[in-house]
Scaffold this motif. Structure first.
Motif, PDB file in Angstrom:
ATOM      1  N   UNK A  15      25.040  12.236 -42.085  1.00 30.87           N
ATOM      2  CA  UNK A  15      25.197  10.689 -42.333  1.00 30.87           C
ATOM      3  C   UNK A  15      25.405   9.692 -41.235  1.00 30.87           C
ATOM      4  N   UNK A  16      25.813   9.939 -40.237  1.00 30.77           N
ATOM      5  CA  UNK A  16      25.074   9.039 -38.843  1.00 30.77           C
ATOM      6  C   UNK A  16      24.210   8.156 -39.152  1.00 30.77           C
ATOM      7  N   UNK A  17      23.153  10.119 -39.152  1.00 29.87           N
ATOM      8  CA  UNK A  17      22.020   8.473 -39.368  1.00 29.87           C
ATOM      9  C   UNK A  17      21.454   8.161 -39.956  1.00 29.87           C
ATOM     10  N   UNK A  18      21.995   8.248 -41.379  1.00 29.38           N
ATOM     11  CA  UNK A  18      21.703   7.671 -42.691  1.00 29.38           C
ATOM     12  C   UNK A  18      22.665   5.883 -42.520  1.00 29.38           C
ATOM     13  N   UNK A  19      23.493   5.906 -41.712  1.00 30.74           N
ATOM     14  CA  UNK A  19      23.980   5.010 -41.898  1.00 30.74           C
ATOM     15  C   UNK A  19      23.257   3.944 -40.430  1.00 30.74           C
ATOM     16  N   UNK A  20      23.589   5.105 -39.454  1.00 32.90           N
ATOM     17  CA  UNK A  20      22.152   4.197 -38.596  1.00 32.90           C
ATOM     18  C   UNK A  20      21.283   3.399 -38.999  1.00 32.90           C
ATOM     19  N   UNK A  21      20.405   4.365 -39.818  1.00 30.88           N
ATOM     20  CA  UNK A  21      19.327   4.037 -40.062  1.00 30.88           C
ATOM     21  C   UNK A  21      19.966   2.225 -41.290  1.00 30.88           C
ATOM     22  N   UNK A  22      20.423   2.723 -42.271  1.00 30.71           N
ATOM     23  CA  UNK A  22      20.340   1.533 -42.799  1.00 30.71           C
ATOM     24  C   UNK A  22      21.126   0.139 -42.012  1.00 30.71           C
ATOM     25  N   UNK A  23      21.586   0.548 -41.302  1.00 31.64           N
ATOM     26  CA  UNK A  23      22.512  -0.346 -40.741  1.00 31.64           C
ATOM     27  C   UNK A  23      21.195  -1.388 -39.182  1.00 31.64           C
ATOM     28  N   UNK A  24      20.615  -0.211 -38.800  1.00 31.27           N
ATOM     29  CA  UNK A  24      18.562  -1.343 -38.446  1.00 31.27           C
ATOM     30  C   UNK A  24      18.109  -1.920 -39.411  1.00 31.27           C
ATOM     31  N   UNK A  25      17.318  -0.655 -40.382  1.00 28.50           N
ATOM     32  CA  UNK A  25      17.112  -2.247 -41.291  1.00 28.50           C
ATOM     33  C   UNK A  25      17.851  -3.363 -42.123  1.00 28.50           C
ATOM     34  N   UNK A  26      19.053  -3.395 -42.084  1.00 30.74           N
ATOM     35  CA  UNK A  26      19.835  -3.914 -41.976  1.00 30.74           C
ATOM     36  C   UNK A  26      19.451  -4.910 -41.811  1.00 30.74           C
ATOM     37  N   UNK A  27      20.210  -4.440 -40.206  1.00 25.66           N
ATOM     38  CA  UNK A  27      19.892  -5.675 -39.484  1.00 25.66           C
ATOM     39  C   UNK A  27      18.565  -6.667 -39.045  1.00 25.66           C
ATOM     40  N   UNK A  28      17.792  -6.443 -39.223  1.00 27.48           N
ATOM     41  CA  UNK A  28      16.632  -6.686 -38.928  1.00 27.48           C
ATOM     42  C   UNK A  28      15.568  -7.242 -40.290  1.00 27.48           C
ATOM     43  N   UNK A  29      16.697  -6.929 -41.028  1.00 26.38           N
ATOM     44  CA  UNK A  29      15.792  -8.051 -42.318  1.00 26.38           C
ATOM     45  C   UNK A  29      15.013  -6.606 -42.851  1.00 26.38           C
ATOM     46  N   UNK A  30      14.370  -5.829 -43.148  1.00 27.80           N
ATOM     47  CA  UNK A  30      13.843  -5.003 -43.483  1.00 27.80           C
ATOM     48  C   UNK A  30      13.869  -3.585 -44.229  1.00 27.80           C
ATOM     49  N   UNK A  31      15.476  -4.001 -44.556  1.00 29.82           N
ATOM     50  CA  UNK A  31      15.627  -2.882 -45.884  1.00 29.82           C
ATOM     51  C   UNK A  31      15.476  -3.384 -46.868  1.00 29.82           C
ATOM     52  N   UNK A  32      14.789  -2.209 -47.656  1.00 32.10           N
ATOM     53  CA  UNK A  32      14.259  -2.382 -49.351  1.00 32.10           C
ATOM     54  C   UNK A  32      14.919  -2.591 -49.514  1.00 32.10           C
TER      55      UNK A  32
END
Length: 167
Positions: A15-32
Motif C-alpha cells: 500500500x505504501x508503494x501504491x501511495x508513493x507512486x500516486x503521490x509522485x505522479x500527482x506531484x509531477x502532473x503525470x497521473x492518468x
C-alpha cells in the motif's frame, strides 16, 4: 521469525508503494485521468485540469502516508508476534487519516476552479429527454421560465431549478 510480521509488513509495504507512486505522479502532473487511482470526486472528475490540481495538492500527503506505512511496516518486522499486526493497523489508520485529509484539500482546490460550462446547462432543456422536449409546445420550454428564449442565460443559474443557488 514468525510469518505474521512478514505478512503484515508486506501488506503495508504494498500500500505504501501504491501511495508513493500516486503521490509522485500527482506531484509531477503525470497521473492518468482515471476513475480508480488518485483523488476522485465529482469536483475533480469534471475536467483534466481539476483532476491534476487536486492530485498535485494531495501529493505531499500521499507521500507522507507512504512514509508512515513504510515506518509501520519496518516496526512490524522488528517487533514480531501479534504486536506486528497492531503496528501495521495503527500505521494504516494514520495513513488513511492523512490521505483523507489531503484528498479533502485537493477536492476543495478543484472545486475552486472555474467551471467549463458550455453555456447551455442553466435554464435550458438539454438534459431533458428528447421525447419530453419534442412533446412540449414552444411556449412551455424550460427557458421560458427564466424569461429567455434560448440557452445561455447563465446569469440566471439556479433561478429555474428547485435547488438553492447557495448549494
Amino acid at each position: 521469525m514468525s510469518v505474521l510480521p512478514v505478512v503484515a509488513a508486506v501488506l503495508v509495504f504494498a500500500l505504501a508503494a501504491v501511495w508513493a507512486v500516486v503521490g509522485v505522479l500527482g506531484l509531477i502532473g503525470r497521473l492518468p485521468f482515471n476513475r480508480w487511482i488518485g483523488v476522485r470526486a465529482d469536483e475533480t472528475m469534471r475536467s483534466r485540469e481539476a483532476f491534476d490540481l487536486a492530485n498535485r495538492v494531495a501529493a505531499p500527503g500521499m507521500l507522507a502516508a507512504a512514509g508512515i506505512l513504510l515506518l509501520s511496516g519496518l516496526v512490524a518486522l522488528g517487533v514480531g508476534g501479534y504486536w506486528s499486526i497492531v503496528f501495521a493497523v495503527v500505521g494504516l489508520i494514520a495513513a488513511l487519516f492523512v490521505v483523507g485529509l489531503v484528498s479533502a484539500y485537493g477536492v476543495r482546490a478543484a472545486a475552486a476552479l472555474p467551471s467549463d460550462d458550455d453555456g447551455c446547462s442553466c435554464c435550458s432543456s438539454h438534459d431533458a429527454p428528447a421525447a419530453v422536449e419534442d412533446a412540449a409546445p414552444a411556449h412551455e420550454s424550460p427557458a421560458d421560465d427564466c424569461g429567455t428564449s434560448s440557452c445561455g442565460a447563465c446569469s440566471l443559474r439556479g433561478v429555474c431549478s428547485n435547488e438553492s443557488a447557495q448549494a
